[in-house]
Design a protein around this motif. Structure first.
Motif, PDB file in Angstrom:
ATOM      1  N   ALA A  78       0.967  -1.103   0.044  1.00  0.00           N
ATOM      2  CA  ALA A  78      -0.003   0.012   0.088  1.00  0.00           C
ATOM      3  C   ALA A  78       0.996   1.217  -0.080  1.00  0.00           C
ATOM      4  CB  ALA A  78      -0.874   0.099   1.041  1.00  0.00           C
ATOM      5  N   VAL A  79       2.056   1.299   0.839  1.00  0.00           N
ATOM      6  CA  VAL A  79       2.636   2.445   0.642  1.00  0.00           C
ATOM      7  C   VAL A  79       3.485   2.567  -0.579  1.00  0.00           C
ATOM      8  CG1 VAL A  79       5.395   3.047   1.495  1.00  0.00           C
ATOM      9  CG2 VAL A  79       3.639   1.949   3.215  1.00  0.00           C
ATOM     10  N   GLY A  80       3.494   1.447  -1.339  1.00  0.00           N
ATOM     11  CA  GLY A  80       4.223   1.444  -2.804  1.00  0.00           C
ATOM     12  C   GLY A  80       3.105   1.788  -3.827  1.00  0.00           C
ATOM     13  N   GLY A  81       2.025   2.155  -3.431  1.00  0.00           N
ATOM     14  CA  GLY A  81       1.035   2.715  -4.394  1.00  0.00           C
ATOM     15  C   GLY A  81       0.094   1.924  -4.997  1.00  0.00           C
ATOM     16  N   ALA A  82      -0.035   0.811  -4.594  1.00  0.00           N
ATOM     17  CA  ALA A  82      -0.770  -0.023  -5.457  1.00  0.00           C
ATOM     18  C   ALA A  82      -2.239   0.611  -4.904  1.00  0.00           C
ATOM     19  CB  ALA A  82      -0.757  -1.474  -4.941  1.00  0.00           C
ATOM     20  N   GLY A  83      -3.220   0.487  -6.188  1.00  0.00           N
ATOM     21  CA  GLY A  83      -4.415   0.903  -5.974  1.00  0.00           C
ATOM     22  C   GLY A  83      -5.406   0.140  -5.030  1.00  0.00           C
ATOM     23  N   LEU A  84      -5.159  -1.119  -5.392  1.00  0.00           N
ATOM     24  CA  LEU A  84      -6.002  -2.144  -4.090  1.00  0.00           C
ATOM     25  C   LEU A  84      -4.866  -3.019  -3.818  1.00  0.00           C
ATOM     26  CD1 LEU A  84      -9.238  -3.730  -4.842  1.00  0.00           C
ATOM     27  CD2 LEU A  84      -7.478  -5.214  -4.620  1.00  0.00           C
ATOM     28  N   VAL A  85      -4.979  -3.450  -2.469  1.00  0.00           N
ATOM     29  CA  VAL A  85      -4.008  -4.495  -2.019  1.00  0.00           C
ATOM     30  C   VAL A  85      -4.971  -5.804  -1.221  1.00  0.00           C
ATOM     31  CG1 VAL A  85      -2.575  -5.097  -0.144  1.00  0.00           C
ATOM     32  CG2 VAL A  85      -2.311  -2.976  -1.321  1.00  0.00           C
ATOM     33  N   MET A  86      -4.683  -6.864  -2.102  1.00  0.00           N
ATOM     34  CA  MET A  86      -5.816  -7.956  -1.576  1.00  0.00           C
ATOM     35  C   MET A  86      -5.067  -9.071  -0.553  1.00  0.00           C
ATOM     36  SD  MET A  86      -8.320 -10.422  -3.794  1.00  0.00           S
ATOM     37  CE  MET A  86      -8.430  -9.248  -5.087  1.00  0.00           C
ATOM     38  N   THR A  87      -5.615  -9.550   0.378  1.00  0.00           N
ATOM     39  CA  THR A  87      -5.036 -10.460   1.233  1.00  0.00           C
ATOM     40  C   THR A  87      -4.899 -11.628   0.551  1.00  0.00           C
ATOM     41  OG1 THR A  87      -7.182 -11.301   2.137  1.00  0.00           O
ATOM     42  CG2 THR A  87      -6.309  -9.733   3.335  1.00  0.00           C
ATOM     43  N   GLU A  88      -4.115 -12.515   0.881  1.00  0.00           N
ATOM     44  CA  GLU A  88      -4.232 -13.977   0.442  1.00  0.00           C
ATOM     45  C   GLU A  88      -5.625 -14.673   0.527  1.00  0.00           C
ATOM     46  OE1 GLU A  88      -1.461 -14.310   4.067  1.00  0.00           O
ATOM     47  OE2 GLU A  88      -1.968 -16.670   4.033  1.00  0.00           O
ATOM     48  N   ALA A  89      -5.489 -15.858   0.029  1.00  0.00           N
ATOM     49  CA  ALA A  89      -6.991 -16.658   0.418  1.00  0.00           C
ATOM     50  C   ALA A  89      -7.098 -16.898   1.760  1.00  0.00           C
ATOM     51  CB  ALA A  89      -6.467 -17.999  -0.371  1.00  0.00           C
ATOM     52  N   THR A  90      -8.288 -16.621   2.257  1.00  0.00           N
ATOM     53  CA  THR A  90      -8.460 -16.500   3.516  1.00  0.00           C
ATOM     54  C   THR A  90      -9.691 -17.331   3.850  1.00  0.00           C
ATOM     55  OG1 THR A  90      -7.797 -14.057   3.640  1.00  0.00           O
ATOM     56  CG2 THR A  90      -9.092 -14.913   5.367  1.00  0.00           C
ATOM     57  N   ALA A  91      -9.424 -18.280   4.656  1.00  0.00           N
ATOM     58  CA  ALA A  91     -10.250 -19.418   4.669  1.00  0.00           C
ATOM     59  C   ALA A  91     -11.521 -19.139   5.506  1.00  0.00           C
ATOM     60  CB  ALA A  91      -9.752 -20.689   5.442  1.00  0.00           C
ATOM     61  N   VAL A  92     -12.777 -19.629   4.839  1.00  0.00           N
ATOM     62  CA  VAL A  92     -14.036 -19.329   5.559  1.00  0.00           C
ATOM     63  C   VAL A  92     -14.410 -20.192   6.757  1.00  0.00           C
ATOM     64  CG1 VAL A  92     -14.894 -18.114   3.627  1.00  0.00           C
ATOM     65  CG2 VAL A  92     -15.337 -20.544   3.803  1.00  0.00           C
ATOM     66  N   THR A  93     -13.678 -21.389   6.903  1.00  0.00           N
ATOM     67  CA  THR A  93     -13.777 -22.425   7.716  1.00  0.00           C
ATOM     68  C   THR A  93     -12.376 -22.935   8.037  1.00  0.00           C
ATOM     69  OG1 THR A  93     -14.032 -24.372   6.378  1.00  0.00           O
ATOM     70  CG2 THR A  93     -16.028 -23.040   7.070  1.00  0.00           C
ATOM     71  N   PRO A  94     -11.984 -23.702   9.024  1.00  0.00           N
ATOM     72  CA  PRO A  94     -10.778 -23.929   9.294  1.00  0.00           C
ATOM     73  C   PRO A  94     -10.284 -25.310   8.269  1.00  0.00           C
ATOM     74  CG  PRO A  94     -11.844 -24.099  11.417  1.00  0.00           C
ATOM     75  CD  PRO A  94     -12.919 -23.642  10.241  1.00  0.00           C
ATOM     76  N   ALA A  95     -11.455 -25.944   7.734  1.00  0.00           N
ATOM     77  CA  ALA A  95     -11.367 -27.133   6.818  1.00  0.00           C
ATOM     78  C   ALA A  95     -10.982 -26.481   5.553  1.00  0.00           C
ATOM     79  CB  ALA A  95     -12.277 -27.865   6.711  1.00  0.00           C
ATOM     80  N   GLY A  96     -11.112 -25.151   5.317  1.00  0.00           N
ATOM     81  CA  GLY A  96     -10.811 -24.586   3.906  1.00  0.00           C
ATOM     82  C   GLY A  96      -9.627 -24.187   3.766  1.00  0.00           C
ATOM     83  N   ARG A  97      -8.815 -24.190   4.800  1.00  0.00           N
ATOM     84  CA  ARG A  97      -7.358 -23.927   4.714  1.00  0.00           C
ATOM     85  C   ARG A  97      -6.666 -25.059   3.651  1.00  0.00           C
ATOM     86  NH1 ARG A  97      -5.518 -24.170  10.621  1.00  0.00           N
ATOM     87  NH2 ARG A  97      -6.941 -25.871  10.556  1.00  0.00           N
TER      88      ARG A  97
END
Ligand SMILES: Cc1cc2nc3c(=O)[nH]c(=O)nc-3n(C[C@H](O)[C@H](O)[C@H](O)COP(=O)(O)O)c2cc1C
Length: 368
Positions: A47-66
């Motif tokens: 974000a400091v580097g100026g990207a318009g949007l910064v997305m997290t990695e795949a973020t699991a909706v349940t523990p088994a979804g990791r």
């Protein structure tokens, strides 16, 4: 009007200040699924580097979804609280904080790449994976059995995505991306390679796309109208000679995703099977798929933007894509690992010196 890489992109009521986006990248560094200082620094620097949007990695909706036991998650309020400082910092830098909501399906429960990949056995902290059908992901004799989800499980899953989106909203994210690519659960439903169901969630195109359409509608129903929803798809399985998912189906899907509430389709490819045959993965190798999909949504007058990702590294290349109206935005992954401040350097190289502001703390680096 000709758009450029640094023109703002407005989706819903949200203005993304430029069209350079940080693509989701698993860090495999979350104890019990919780974000740490690593995430704050890693995503914060982009974000400091100026990207318009910064997305997290795949973020699991349940523990088994990791994908791995060390994956990031958002299945409880504690997880959302751990992510809130990341979203807040990204926003404080003028960038839009985005989160990728994911379930790894039959490709879950694996070791992180630098520990060799491959399944984590149950007695070493692994878990039973779930999938549209009982067919496991092929792993050269090292397959883990997978459990076929029943109708009740699918209802729960749709609710899990919606609950995760609500937590993400509380955590301060402004964009939710649904991960339906790379051979993970929602892609497994789309593709006949992994989906052999005979109920309303398998067989016809309409049935195979049902779960993703339901998840998209459910996320949309809890996500405010002015905040965009993205969906990442694999445009093709790269598999010939057997029924699979391909670009024609992807093009057909895009307007349906728009109807379900998506604002942008993020076009990737592959991941459903090791039998995939990727002819080349060079510069911009997935761009032709984004172009086919974009042409189709325009023909159908569907209100959805299309972004491209894959093998984009140079400012000229990224600029050419947007200027020539080939995609609405570009996502970059590995180049952002090499060069977190890519947009700050790219703007002057493209003759747009003032398009991205250096943080005031760093101005002496450019003004003296
Ligand atoms: C370290 C790493 C982790 C990744 N993790 C994810 C992920 O969590 N979700 C996802 O959709 N794609 C993931 N990808 C794929 C990237 O987002 C991107 O689509 C791919 O690397 C192609 O873009 P690139 O050529 O700019 O690297 C990952 C890629 C890398 C290199």
């Amino acid at each position: 009007m000709v758009e450029t890489l640094f023109s703002p992109l407005t989706l819903g009521g949200t203005e993304i200040p430029n069209r350079v986006m940080v693509s989701p990248m698993c860090q495999y560094s979350s104890p019990e699924g919780l974000a740490t200082d690593w995430h704050l620094v890693h995503l914060g620097s982009r974000a400091v580097g100026g990207a318009g949007l910064v997305m997290t990695e795949a973020t699991a909706v349940t523990p088994a979804g990791r994908i791995s036991p060390q994956d990031l998650g958002i299945w409880s309020d504690e997880h959302a609280d751990a992510l809130a400082p990341v979203a807040e910092f990204v926003r404080s830098q003028g960038s839009v904080p985005a989160i990728q909501l994911a379930h790894a399906g039959r490709k879950a429960s694996t070791r992180r790449p630098w520990e060799g990949g491959g399944p984590v056995p149950l007695d070493e902290g692994g878990w039973e994976t779930v999938a549209p059908s009982e067919t496991p992901y092929p792993r050269d004799g090292d397959e883990q059995p997978t459990r076929k989800l029943d109708r009740g499980d699918l209802e729960d899953l749709v609710a899990d995505f919606a609950d995760a989106a609500e937590r993400a909203l509380d955590a301060g994210f402004e964009v939710a991306e649904i991960h339906a690519a790379h051979g993970y659960l929602l892609h497994e439903f789309l593709s006949p390679v992994a989906n052999a169901r005979t109920d309303e969630y398998g067989g016809s195109f309409r049935n195979r796309t049902r779960l993703l359409r339901e998840v998209t509608s459910a996320v949309r129903s809890v996500w405010p109208d002015e905040k965009p929803v993205f969906v990442r798809i694999s445009a093709t399985d790269w598999i010939d000679g057997e029924p699979s998912w391909d670009v024609e189906q992807s093009a057909r899907l895009a307007p349906l995703l728009a109807e379900a509430g998506a604002d942008l389709v993020d076009v990737s490819s592959g991941g459903i099977s090791p039998a995939q045959d990727v002819p080349h993965a060079g510069p911009g190798y997935q761009l032709p798929y984004a172009e086919v999909i974009r042409e189709h949504v325009r023909e159908e007058s569907a209100d959805v933007a299309v972004a491209t990702v894959g093998g984009i590294t140079s400012p000229e290349q990224a600029q050419e894509i947007v200027r020539n109206d080939r995609a609405d935005a570009v996502l970059m992954a590995r180049e952002f690992l090499r060069s977190p401040y890519w947009p700050l350097h790219a703007a002057p190289e493209l003759g747009e010196d003032d398009a991205v502001d250096w943080p005031v703390q760093y101005r002496r680096a450019v003004s003296e």
